[in-house]
Scaffold this motif. Structure first.
Motif, short mmCIF file in Angstrom:
data_model
loop_
_atom_site.label_atom_id
_atom_site.label_comp_id
_atom_site.label_asym_id
_atom_site.label_seq_id
_atom_site.Cartn_x
_atom_site.Cartn_y
_atom_site.Cartn_z
N VAL A 30 23.91 65.24 32.96
CA VAL A 30 23.92 64.05 32.55
C VAL A 30 24.95 64.41 31.32
O VAL A 30 25.33 65.45 30.74
N SER A 31 25.56 63.53 31.26
CA SER A 31 26.91 63.38 29.59
C SER A 31 26.79 61.79 28.97
O SER A 31 26.58 60.90 29.14
N LEU A 32 26.93 62.65 27.27
CA LEU A 32 26.54 61.93 26.65
C LEU A 32 28.03 61.61 25.90
O LEU A 32 28.35 59.68 25.02
N ASP A 33 29.01 61.83 26.80
CA ASP A 33 29.85 61.74 25.99
C ASP A 33 31.17 61.48 27.22
O ASP A 33 32.72 60.82 26.84
N TYR A 37 29.13 67.99 30.64
CA TYR A 37 27.90 67.67 30.84
C TYR A 37 26.72 69.02 30.99
O TYR A 37 27.42 69.99 31.07
N PHE A 49 17.74 64.45 25.03
CA PHE A 49 18.25 62.89 25.68
C PHE A 49 17.92 61.78 25.23
O PHE A 49 18.73 61.05 24.72
N GLN A 52 19.09 61.99 21.14
CA GLN A 52 20.41 61.04 20.98
C GLN A 52 20.28 60.04 21.85
O GLN A 52 21.51 59.38 20.89
N MET A 53 20.57 59.21 22.79
CA MET A 53 20.79 57.99 23.08
C MET A 53 20.05 56.75 21.46
O MET A 53 20.35 55.75 20.98
N PRO A 61 25.00 57.16 28.50
CA PRO A 61 25.22 57.94 29.11
C PRO A 61 25.27 58.09 30.24
O PRO A 61 25.35 56.98 31.50
N HIS A 62 26.30 58.98 31.00
CA HIS A 62 26.58 59.15 32.69
C HIS A 62 25.06 60.48 33.83
O HIS A 62 25.48 61.31 32.74
N THR A 63 25.07 60.29 34.53
CA THR A 63 24.32 61.52 35.08
C THR A 63 26.12 61.58 36.14
O THR A 63 26.08 60.70 37.12
N VAL A 281 19.15 57.27 32.38
CA VAL A 281 20.32 56.58 31.04
C VAL A 281 20.68 55.14 31.87
O VAL A 281 20.67 54.08 31.69
#
Length: 302
Positions: A30-33, A37, A49, A52-53, A61-63, A281
């Protein structure tokens, strides 16, 4: 043990419980930016996680799915010891994780031609996938063979049902689950989606206005489902799932059990599983709901 169990981290059992059950988890990323990852349940916990959201609203975020190498790292130690492996993956239409596992199996067989690895598409997601893994643990611990257990699980996976809601439509919009117009209208009207999982995919269970009403509606839908389908809860796993807010989840779980008792139904759950990044996400930090899956007689409450 007649076989070992591997699952991708989308089963939402959490690393501590998985280790206690003798289940190897292969992490999603998972990436927040969009740049850094993190491995789910290794580099970042589900709670961290979601926090952070919550701390960065408007960041989506992206997985990324596990790699072939990730699965090879999980399979190889068992192959070296001559142990069979059952690998249970997220529903294939949702992710390519299972294809990574299949490709890893093929590479492993080149190195260990006698290796036994069965890759099973759970056709499930989140807590239902977790319940299927728990059932696999039960079958393994009963001494069933790999093939016998897999045959039972192929039937069991058809019996799952989830009822849940989330508080923020923007995450669903950003993930392509609903359109911009629907998200905007929903936000203006304070409408919350009621979402289900049945068969092998998501279904719409309607809408409710406001968070409190949506939680009540989730419970009502669940009770009606039990009655309409004459579900015997003594033959099913029952679990709740949640995102960041543990206090809200505790209240939801209490109301669930109270409602079951009022109806003269067995009121016992496996507790709550924190819904992980692969679903998170799309839902944001506020998913909450209840799921059931049929189990073999004598299945232990893990």
């Amino acid at each position: 043990m007649n076989f070992q169990i591997v699952s991708d981290s989308s089963c939402d059992l959490g690393r501590e419980r998985a280790e206690r059950l003798g289940v190897t988890l292969v992490s999603y990323y998972v990436s927040l930016d969009g740049e850094r990852y993190y491995r789910e349940e290794k580099d970042i916990s589900a709670r961290a996680f979601y926090q952070q959201m919550a701390d960065h609203p408007g960041v989506f975020p992206h997985t990324s799915m596990p790699t072939v190498e990730d699965y090879l790292d999980a399979f190889r130690p068992f192959a070296q010891r001559g142990e069979a492996v059952l690998c249970i993956c997220l529903n294939e239409p949702f992710s390519g994780s299972i294809q990574s596992a299949r490709n890893a199996r093929e590479e492993l067989l080149e190195e260990f031609p006698q290796a036994q690895v069965r890759v099973l598409d759970s056709r499930l997601a989140t807590v239902l996938q977790g319940l299927l893994v728990l059932e696999a643990v039960h079958l393994r611990d009963r001494g069933l063979s790999l093939e016998a257990a897999a045959a039972i699980l192929e039937e069991t996976k058809k019996t799952g049902r989830i009822f849940f809601t989330t508080n923020d439509l923007e995450y669903l919009r950003h993930g392509g689950r609903i359109g911009r117009a629907a998200a905007t209208a929903g936000a203006l009207l304070r409408v919350k989606p009621l979402i289900g999982y049945e068969g092998d995919g998501l279904v719409s269970d309607g809408i409710a206005q406001g968070r409190k009403k949506s939680l009540t509606r989730v419970l009502d839908l669940f009770y009606r489902y039990l009655e309409r389908n004459q579900i015997d809860l003594t033959e099913h796993y029952l679990v709740t799932g949640y995102g960041l807010d543990q206090e809200e989840h505790q209240d939801f779980a209490r109301r669930l059990l109270d409602g079951l008792r009022e109806r003269g139904l067995p009121a016992e759950t496996l507790g709550g599983l924190q819904i992980g990044v692969t679903i998170g996400v799309h839902t944001g930090p506020t998913p909450i709901g209840v799921g059931i899956l049929k189990r073999e007689p004598g299945a232990a409450e893990n």
